[in-house]
Design a protein around this motif. Structure first.
Motif, PDB file in Angstrom:
ATOM      1  N   ALA A  81       0.831  -1.208   0.000  1.00 53.16           N
ATOM      2  CA  ALA A  81       0.000   0.000   0.000  1.00 53.16           C
ATOM      3  C   ALA A  81       0.866   1.258   0.000  1.00 53.16           C
ATOM      4  CB  ALA A  81      -0.923  -0.015   1.217  1.00 53.16           C
ATOM      5  N   ALA A  82       1.891   1.289   0.858  1.00 51.98           N
ATOM      6  CA  ALA A  82       2.751   2.471   0.942  1.00 51.98           C
ATOM      7  C   ALA A  82       3.573   2.664  -0.329  1.00 51.98           C
ATOM      8  CB  ALA A  82       3.676   2.351   2.153  1.00 51.98           C
ATOM      9  N   SER A  83       3.972   1.552  -0.973  1.00 53.68           N
ATOM     10  CA  SER A  83       4.804   1.652  -2.178  1.00 53.68           C
ATOM     11  C   SER A  83       4.061   2.279  -3.342  1.00 53.68           C
ATOM     12  CB  SER A  83       5.310   0.258  -2.577  1.00 53.68           C
ATOM     13  OG  SER A  83       6.152  -0.298  -1.582  1.00 53.68           O
ATOM     14  N   TRP A  84       2.756   1.983  -3.446  1.00 54.47           N
ATOM     15  CA  TRP A  84       1.999   2.455  -4.607  1.00 54.47           C
ATOM     16  C   TRP A  84       1.135   3.684  -4.334  1.00 54.47           C
ATOM     17  CZ3 TRP A  84       2.945   1.214  -9.401  1.00 54.47           C
ATOM     18  CH2 TRP A  84       3.538  -0.021  -9.704  1.00 54.47           C
ATOM     19  N   MET A  85       0.956   4.042  -3.064  1.00 56.30           N
ATOM     20  CA  MET A  85       0.028   5.126  -2.750  1.00 56.30           C
ATOM     21  C   MET A  85       0.486   6.450  -3.369  1.00 56.30           C
ATOM     22  SD  MET A  85      -1.811   5.901   0.876  1.00 56.30           S
ATOM     23  CE  MET A  85      -0.318   6.113   1.812  1.00 56.30           C
ATOM     24  N   TRP A  86       1.786   6.740  -3.297  1.00 58.57           N
ATOM     25  CA  TRP A  86       2.267   7.999  -3.858  1.00 58.57           C
ATOM     26  C   TRP A  86       2.175   7.991  -5.381  1.00 58.57           C
ATOM     27  CZ3 TRP A  86       6.570   8.230  -7.077  1.00 58.57           C
ATOM     28  CH2 TRP A  86       7.358   7.081  -7.140  1.00 58.57           C
ATOM     29  N   VAL A  87       2.360   6.815  -6.001  1.00 63.31           N
ATOM     30  CA  VAL A  87       2.239   6.719  -7.460  1.00 63.31           C
ATOM     31  C   VAL A  87       0.786   6.949  -7.878  1.00 63.31           C
ATOM     32  CG1 VAL A  87       2.641   5.267  -9.480  1.00 63.31           C
ATOM     33  CG2 VAL A  87       4.147   5.080  -7.497  1.00 63.31           C
ATOM     34  N   ALA A  88      -0.129   6.347  -7.135  1.00 65.52           N
ATOM     35  CA  ALA A  88      -1.549   6.543  -7.432  1.00 65.52           C
ATOM     36  C   ALA A  88      -1.941   8.009  -7.278  1.00 65.52           C
ATOM     37  CB  ALA A  88      -2.397   5.661  -6.520  1.00 65.52           C
ATOM     38  N   ALA A  89      -1.414   8.657  -6.235  1.00 68.58           N
ATOM     39  CA  ALA A  89      -1.754  10.060  -5.987  1.00 68.58           C
ATOM     40  C   ALA A  89      -1.235  10.963  -7.094  1.00 68.58           C
ATOM     41  CB  ALA A  89      -1.193  10.491  -4.637  1.00 68.58           C
ATOM     42  N   LEU A  90       0.051  10.833  -7.421  1.00 68.87           N
ATOM     43  CA  LEU A  90       0.632  11.677  -8.466  1.00 68.87           C
ATOM     44  C   LEU A  90       0.072  11.328  -9.843  1.00 68.87           C
ATOM     45  CD1 LEU A  90       4.372  11.816  -7.317  1.00 68.87           C
ATOM     46  CD2 LEU A  90       2.579  13.527  -6.983  1.00 68.87           C
TER      47      LEU A  90
END
Length: 462
Positions: A165-174
């Protein structure tokens, strides 16, 4: 000029389609894990209040008369546990209505766990006997909530979910912001799709409002992760961004501060420590020396030496703003301060890490911090539900429909420089964030199988 405009338009469309497919795959496969992390994190936000209510008998007392000395309180705890028991740490009562916590080593407990005896400073009665965890001093209920948030009570295997979850959350946000920006000229939706339009508007609004939080929680969550966390620690060590640690070697020639891993205690068995002698007065003398040296926070922790020839340490553990986490090392032979590290001396990166962790846990600004995190956690959950709703409303209804909508197909449409850049970025992030790299390979395998299946369906339909 028209060819350049056409090229820019084609490139824009290809990039938009690529981000759309990537955002879709993250939402479809990682969205549930982010949802669980946000929901359990929201529960953890109020774990301190739950803990205070549930363990009120152990944590609090009624002041009657004068409080006994710290040495007498420690002696009462030793009498209860047994004189041969080894003390790991002592946390004196921070207020008039609080108990003193004397933590003992117990070889039957797990890593970073100790047996805490809660002593009434006024009557010297034993108010409780509980297992505590970590520098946060979590009691059983808070630790249980924390373990759900970190690993769904599945141990190290379960921690993969939170790291995913933490690895992809910033990618999903940006990626969501990129989609919003690139699709602005085409935001006119047909009236027949008004339900999708309403969900999309709310999804975008929440994403923009929560963007900063998504980035912060993704970064701080990765510092706690199993695989990426190790790489982050190595990077911080290389750039000298680690939290400085007091020098405890009782050697006049020893100098400098040893960088400390803020999560090192999660990997260190307490039973492996060398404990100080059973001298109850020594604890009080060390505390008095630290107080004279300026350790003035209400919440402090005293620890004995880790081995022979080492100093004692007294550390402030006040996580709320303003941060009080100064530490001194005390020579037990003459009560001299041999070293100290003040929060003001921390490198900027170490300060940001400290503040980020305390904010992530809902401690930095007290109730305001908790309410903000609650709104954030619930907002993330609503945003994910809206994403699934849009997917359901727009899902293909015919077997051969949307055959070209695959991540690989969208990637192949990108110009060469974009494909090269995306490959380099994927390799770099996959190396630094192993769970992201592994899950990306799974995405691509699923995408390839789906693409081939759709092509087969199309040929049959034709």
């Amino acid at each position: 000029m028209s060819q350049n405009n056409t090229l820019d338009k084609n490139t824009r469309g290809a990039v938009l389609e690529f981000f759309r497919r990537l955002h879709f795959y993250i939402g479809l496969f990682v969205g549930p894990f982010i949802f669980v992390a946000a929901l359990t994190g929201t529960l953890y936000v109020f774990s301190t209040q739950i803990e205070s209510r549930l363990y009120a008998h152990e944590l609090t007392t009624q002041p009657v008369g004068e409080a006994h000395s710290l040495a007498e309180q420690i002696a009462a705890a030793r009498t209860y546990v047994g004189e041969e028991a080894q003390i790991y740490a002592v946390r004196p009562a921070p207020g008039r209505f609080d108990t003193t916590r004397v933590q003992f080593v117990d070889p039957e407990l797990g890593s970073s766990e100790s047996r805490a005896i809660f002593v009434d400073p006024y009557s010297l009665g034993i108010r409780g006997d509980l297992t505590v965890y970590g520098t946060s001093g979590s009691l059983p209920m808070r630790k249980w909530i924390d373990q759900i948030h970190r690993g769904l009570l599945l141990g190290d295997v379960g921690r993969l979910y939170s790291e995913l979850a933490a690895s992809w959350m910033w990618v999903a946000a940006l990626g969501g912001v990129a989609l919003w920006w690139l699709s602005r000229p085409k935001r006119q939706l047909k009236k027949a799709k008004s339900r999708i339009a309403a969900s999309r508007r709310l999804h975008i609004t929440l994403g923009l409002f929560l963007l900063a939080g998504l980035l912060v929680f993704s970064a701080t969550g990765l510092t706690w992760s199993q695989w990426a966390g190790d790489n982050i620690t190595k990077m911080r060590t290389a750039f000298n961004w680690l939290t400085p640690k007091v020098q405890t070697t009782l050697d006049a020639h020893a100098a400098g501060h040893t960088p400390a891993d803020p999560h090192a205690e999660h990997h260190m068995p307490m039973a492996g420590r060398v404990m100080p002698p059973a001298n109850n007065d020594l604890w009080q003398q060390v505390l008095a020396s630290a107080r004279q040296a300026g350790i003035d926070a209400a919440k402090i922790e005293i620890r004995g030496p880790k081995s022979e020839g080492k100093a004692w340490t007294v550390a402030e553990i006040q996580a709320r703003w303003p941060t009080q986490v100064d530490t001194v090392a005390v020579d037990p032979r003459d009560m001299r301060i041999v070293d100290r590290v003040d929060f003001a001396q921390y490198p900027l990166a170490a300060k940001l890490t400290r503040w980020g962790i305390d904010f992530h846990m809902g401690l930095l600004f007290g109730l305001a911090n908790q309410l903000l995190l609650t709104a954030f956690g619930l907002g993330v959950c609503v945003m994910i539900v809206l994403g699934y709703r849009m997917w359901w409303l727009r899902r293909p209804t015919a077997p051969a429909e949307n055959v070209a909508s695959s991540l690989l197909h969208a990637w192949l449409r990108l110009p060469m420089r974009w494909r090269t850049g995306s490959l380099m970025a994927s390799a770099g992030f996959g190396w630094c964030l192993p769970v992201m790299g592994g899950s990306l390979l799974l995405f691509l395998l699923v995408d390839l199988a789906r693409w081939q299946y759709q092509k087969h369906q199309t040929s049959q339909f034709a």
